[in-house]
Design a protein around this motif. Structure first.
Motif, short mmCIF file in Angstrom:
data_model
loop_
_atom_site.label_atom_id
_atom_site.label_comp_id
_atom_site.label_asym_id
_atom_site.label_seq_id
_atom_site.Cartn_x
_atom_site.Cartn_y
_atom_site.Cartn_z
N CYS A 105 -1.27 1.30 4.13
CA CYS A 105 -0.91 1.51 2.64
C CYS A 105 -1.81 2.42 1.83
O CYS A 105 -1.30 2.93 0.88
N THR A 106 -3.14 2.28 2.05
CA THR A 106 -3.86 3.12 1.41
C THR A 106 -4.19 4.52 1.60
O THR A 106 -4.23 4.85 2.66
N SER A 107 -4.07 5.29 0.66
CA SER A 107 -3.85 7.02 0.88
C SER A 107 -5.11 7.45 0.19
O SER A 107 -5.87 6.85 -0.86
N TYR A 223 1.14 5.24 8.83
CA TYR A 223 1.14 5.49 7.48
C TYR A 223 2.39 6.13 6.96
O TYR A 223 2.90 5.76 5.71
N THR A 227 4.64 5.01 3.85
CA THR A 227 4.90 5.76 2.69
C THR A 227 6.22 5.78 2.26
O THR A 227 6.60 6.13 1.01
N LEU A 230 7.09 2.89 0.31
CA LEU A 230 6.40 2.98 -0.99
C LEU A 230 6.84 3.71 -1.89
O LEU A 230 6.69 3.88 -3.20
N ARG A 254 0.67 1.85 -4.17
CA ARG A 254 -0.27 1.83 -2.67
C ARG A 254 -1.36 0.65 -2.83
O ARG A 254 -1.44 -0.16 -2.11
N SER A 262 3.40 -5.73 -2.92
CA SER A 262 4.49 -4.91 -3.10
C SER A 262 5.77 -5.92 -3.07
O SER A 262 5.79 -6.70 -2.32
#
Length: 279
Positions: A105-107, A223, A227, A230, A254, A262
């Motif tokens: 989830c981390t961008s 990922y 996305t 998200l 995110r 979420s």
């Protein structure tokens, strides 16, 4: 606005009010009681952000994150539950899912995976199982992004060198990490400044080398799937907060999703079932 969103807003405000601040994304991994939260507080320069105390139960039950400006950099730090969280907590803490979800989830990914090891205990069968579990969870390429942080040890590199030499499993891990290791001292309240300076140097060199390889970030193979989910969270968030930019809204959702907040967390959890690889 909850603490996570407030942290993002404060850090972004600090950035816009001053110079352009380079960001460093870090995830903390390790065994219950190793000192992950204490280490995260030191890296952020905030003594009490992550809950940290000596006990026989997991203080961190789910992934948490914080943002702060220290030493000219914006640190975005994610703390995770102990990899060996007690069996009795399995219904409350799904450690594998917590870590995987945080990773995809981390961008745009993580600059560093910080594995925290305690020098206060002998290497046990449980420690070896933890290392094996992380190996399967993260994948072989993860070691290109890994820094070993050793807690509960006086800042003496010669002592650490002897300890590593006497433990084959840690010695092998040290080689895989290309000897990126930092002692965080034995003070329960504060990490010595010289230790944090050494950490910053090691992290800077790590980022430099991985950038040369054109693979600056460690990223989960799911990922892109995450996305897509998200993007729906972002649309919902912007309907409720029309004044927020697309980029800031995505940053917020995110980070919320990475720690299990979420509104579509059940969908995200269904894709948290594979090992992590570089996409």
């Amino acid at each position: 606005m909850n603490r996570a969103q407030t942290a993002v807003t404060q850090a972004e405000g600090a950035t816009s009010a001053g110079e352009n601040v380079e960001e460093r994304r870090i995830i903390l991994l390790g065994k219950l009681g190793a000192g992950k939260s204490h280490s995260g507080n030191g890296i952020m320069g905030k003594k009490d952000y992550f809950k940290s105390k000596q006990c026989w139960s997991s203080v961190t039950r789910q992934c948490e994150y914080g943002v702060s400006i220290r030493n000219g950099y914006k640190y975005r730090v994610f703390d995770t539950p102990g990899v060996n969280s007690p069996k009795r907590l399995e219904k409350e803490v799904d450690v594998d899912t917590e870590i995987r979800r945080c990773l995809f989830c981390t961008s745009p990914g993580f600059h560093a995976l910080v594995l925290v090891l305690s020098a206060a205990e002998r290497l046990s069968k449980e420690d070896i199982e933890m290392l094996d579990k992380l190996d399967k969870l993260l994948g072989e390429k993860a070691y290109k992004y890994m820094i070993l942080v050793v807690t509960k040890l006086e800042n003496d590199e010669s002592i650490l060198t002897d300890m590593i030499a006497s433990a084959p499993e840690v010695s092998a891990l040290n080689v895989k990490c290309e000897e990126r290791r930092v002692i965080f001292g034995d003070d329960k309240k504060n990490i010595p400044n010289e230790c944090l300076e050494k950490f910053d140097e090691v992290l800077s060199e790590l980022i430099k080398e991985n950038t040369k390889r054109h693979s600056t970030f460690y990223r989960h193979k799911y990922y892109d799937k995450a996305t897509c989910i998200l993007e729906l969270d972002k649309k919902d968030y912007m309907k409720k907060n029309p004044g927020v930019s697309h980029s800031k809204a995505m940053e917020i959702v995110r980070n919320e999703a990475a720690v299990g907040r979420s509104p579509r967390d059940s969908e995200l959890r269904t894709i948290a079932d594979g090992c992590c690889v570089i996409s």
